[in-house]
Design an enzyme around this catalytic site. Structure first.
Site, PDB file in Angstrom:
ATOM      1  N   GLU A 217     -44.963 -96.277 -81.186  1.00 15.35           N
ATOM      2  CA  GLU A 217     -45.635 -95.470 -80.168  1.00 15.35           C
ATOM      3  C   GLU A 217     -45.562 -93.974 -80.461  1.00 15.35           C
ATOM      4  O   GLU A 217     -46.492 -93.225 -80.141  1.00 15.35           O
ATOM      5  CB  GLU A 217     -45.043 -95.777 -78.784  1.00 15.35           C
ATOM      6  CG  GLU A 217     -45.471 -97.104 -78.195  1.00 15.35           C
ATOM      7  CD  GLU A 217     -44.779 -98.311 -78.832  1.00 15.35           C
ATOM      8  OE1 GLU A 217     -43.767 -98.111 -79.539  1.00 15.35           O
ATOM      9  OE2 GLU A 217     -45.271 -99.441 -78.625  1.00 15.35           O
TER      10      GLU A 217
ATOM     11  N   PHE B  82     -48.463-101.428 -73.290  1.00 17.92           N
ATOM     12  CA  PHE B  82     -47.993-101.411 -71.908  1.00 17.92           C
ATOM     13  C   PHE B  82     -47.425-100.023 -71.635  1.00 17.92           C
ATOM     14  O   PHE B  82     -46.871 -99.376 -72.529  1.00 17.92           O
ATOM     15  CB  PHE B  82     -46.894-102.455 -71.668  1.00 17.92           C
ATOM     16  CG  PHE B  82     -47.370-103.876 -71.722  1.00 17.92           C
ATOM     17  CD1 PHE B  82     -47.783-104.528 -70.565  1.00 17.92           C
ATOM     18  CD2 PHE B  82     -47.417-104.562 -72.918  1.00 17.92           C
ATOM     19  CE1 PHE B  82     -48.227-105.840 -70.604  1.00 17.92           C
ATOM     20  CE2 PHE B  82     -47.852-105.874 -72.974  1.00 17.92           C
ATOM     21  CZ  PHE B  82     -48.261-106.520 -71.820  1.00 17.92           C
TER      22      PHE B  82
ATOM     23  N   GLU C 260     -51.966-100.523 -81.221  1.00 17.44           N
ATOM     24  CA  GLU C 260     -51.414-101.782 -81.714  1.00 17.44           C
ATOM     25  C   GLU C 260     -52.349-102.939 -81.377  1.00 17.44           C
ATOM     26  O   GLU C 260     -52.629-103.196 -80.197  1.00 17.44           O
ATOM     27  CB  GLU C 260     -50.038-102.008 -81.098  1.00 17.44           C
ATOM     28  CG  GLU C 260     -49.038-100.908 -81.439  1.00 17.44           C
ATOM     29  CD  GLU C 260     -47.816-100.910 -80.543  1.00 17.44           C
ATOM     30  OE1 GLU C 260     -47.722-101.806 -79.662  1.00 17.44           O
ATOM     31  OE2 GLU C 260     -46.961-100.027 -80.695  1.00 17.44           O
TER      32      GLU C 260
ATOM     33  N   HIS D 211     -42.618-104.215 -68.952  1.00 21.79           N
ATOM     34  CA  HIS D 211     -44.062-104.441 -68.948  1.00 21.79           C
ATOM     35  C   HIS D 211     -44.692-104.180 -67.582  1.00 21.79           C
ATOM     36  O   HIS D 211     -45.898-104.352 -67.430  1.00 21.79           O
ATOM     37  CB  HIS D 211     -44.377-105.881 -69.352  1.00 21.79           C
ATOM     38  CG  HIS D 211     -44.041-106.217 -70.764  1.00 21.79           C
ATOM     39  ND1 HIS D 211     -42.756-106.260 -71.232  1.00 21.79           N
ATOM     40  CD2 HIS D 211     -44.834-106.529 -71.823  1.00 21.79           C
ATOM     41  CE1 HIS D 211     -42.767-106.606 -72.514  1.00 21.79           C
ATOM     42  NE2 HIS D 211     -44.016-106.761 -72.891  1.00 21.79           N
TER      43      HIS D 211
END
Length: 330
Positions: A65, A88, A34, A134
């Site tokens: 993902e 992340f 991404e 995150h």
């Protein structure tokens, strides 16, 4: 090497340098994820790669993902060497079906007919004032999976050499980058294409009184603690595990046999962490050498808190010093 570029760079710049080197050396290496192409990644780890190597080798993907993880598996089985980025680590779980059930099992499933030479990169850990999802440190989830290597650099030099080794490895590697030290320090790195060994601990400092075992961002606090201990007359050996799976148990056991004491430091929560596996290995292989029980300095068994309470969660130098005082007193 004559003419080799040598620069003082940060850890995130070392990641970029390693990617560029290997992409120039090997046309089968591709990068996907991404915002990795046009924007150069959320942390700028892939900046400039699209301009240099083109959109066919540096590809922006949808925010998906599972797609990223699965596409990388397909690429790897068909002759490419994908390096797939998850923005992340907290977003990686949507891709775990592909990673655990397919990437990790491909060699075994095909009885060696197909390999899966891919790298899944992800920034991980706390310390940057990020929101929920995150700041996770869940390396133990992947360390438990046969067929996966889990590699965590702790400095620019090790980021460069270990990423090169990960890309060249014929099996899947989870490459976790501690983002709170992405730009914490600079280090002189030679851009010479020389990989560092996987599955090997790095002894950062020799010592006689206690072994401090750590990895990732916590190496920074552990080295600071070792400096303060030396001022107090305590000689600490500092070991960067680097590859948390498979573990280099020989280096760990040899160090503990010498010092007789061990303190394990990691940011992840305590329950089921990699530190527990290391402690068990020491109990099995160096029990008679121990002069005190193994002590762990870890995060708490809670969700990583929001940024105002991050420092209360992350292991501090004072926590490491207190643990060493505890094992030295016995």
């Amino acid at each position: 090497m004559s003419g080799t570029e040598v620069r003082d760079i940060t850890l995130v710049e070392a990641v970029n340098m390693a990617l560029a080197w290997e992409m120039a050396r090997d046309d089968s290496v591709v990068v996907l994820g991404e915002d990795v192409a046009t924007n150069g990644g959320v942390f700028r780890a892939t900046v400039g790669l699209k301009e240099r190597f083109g959109f066919r080798r540096v590809m922006d993907t949808p925010l998906a993902e599972n797609l990223i993880a699965g596409t990388a598996v397909g690429m790897a089985t068909q002759g490419l060497k994908p390096v797939a980025e998850f923005q992340f680590m907290g977003f990686i779980y949507a891709g775990m079906e592909q990673i655990v059930s397919h990437a990790a099992r491909m060699r075994n499933r095909t009885r060696g007919r197909l390999h899966c030479p891919l790298v899944y990169r992800a920034p991980f850990g706390g310390g940057i004032h990020a929101p929920e999802h995150h700041s996770e440190s869940t390396e133990a989830l992947f360390a438990h999976i046969p067929g996966l290597r889990v590699v965590i650099p702790s400095s620019p030099q090790r980021a460069y050499g270990l990423l090169l080794a990960a890309i060249r490895n014929p099996d899947p590697v989870i490459f976790l980058e501690p983002k709170r030290i992405y730009r914490a320090v600079t280090q002189r790195v030679a851009n010479n294409g020389e990989a560092l060994p996987l599955d090997t601990c790095f002894t950062l400092r020799e010592g006689e009184d206690v072994t401090l075992i750590t990895w990732g961002a916590c190496v920074m606090e552990t080295l600071q603690a070792a400096d303060q201990l030396l001022e107090q007359g305590v000689s600490a050996e500092v070991i960067d595990v680097a590859t948390v799976s498979p573990l280099d148990r020989d280096t760990l056991l040899c160090s503990v046999a010498k010092t007789g004491r061990a303190v394990i430091v990691h940011e992840a929560c305590r329950n089921g962490g990699v530190g527990a596996e290391i402690a068990a290995s020491i109990a099995e292989g160096a029990f008679l050498d121990l002069q005190a029980p193994v002590v762990r300095v870890t995060g708490y068994d809670t969700i990583m808190p929001y940024y105002r309470n991050e420092q209360a969660y992350l292991p501090q130098v004072s926590d490491i010093l207190e643990a060493v005082e505890q094992v030295i007193a016995l």
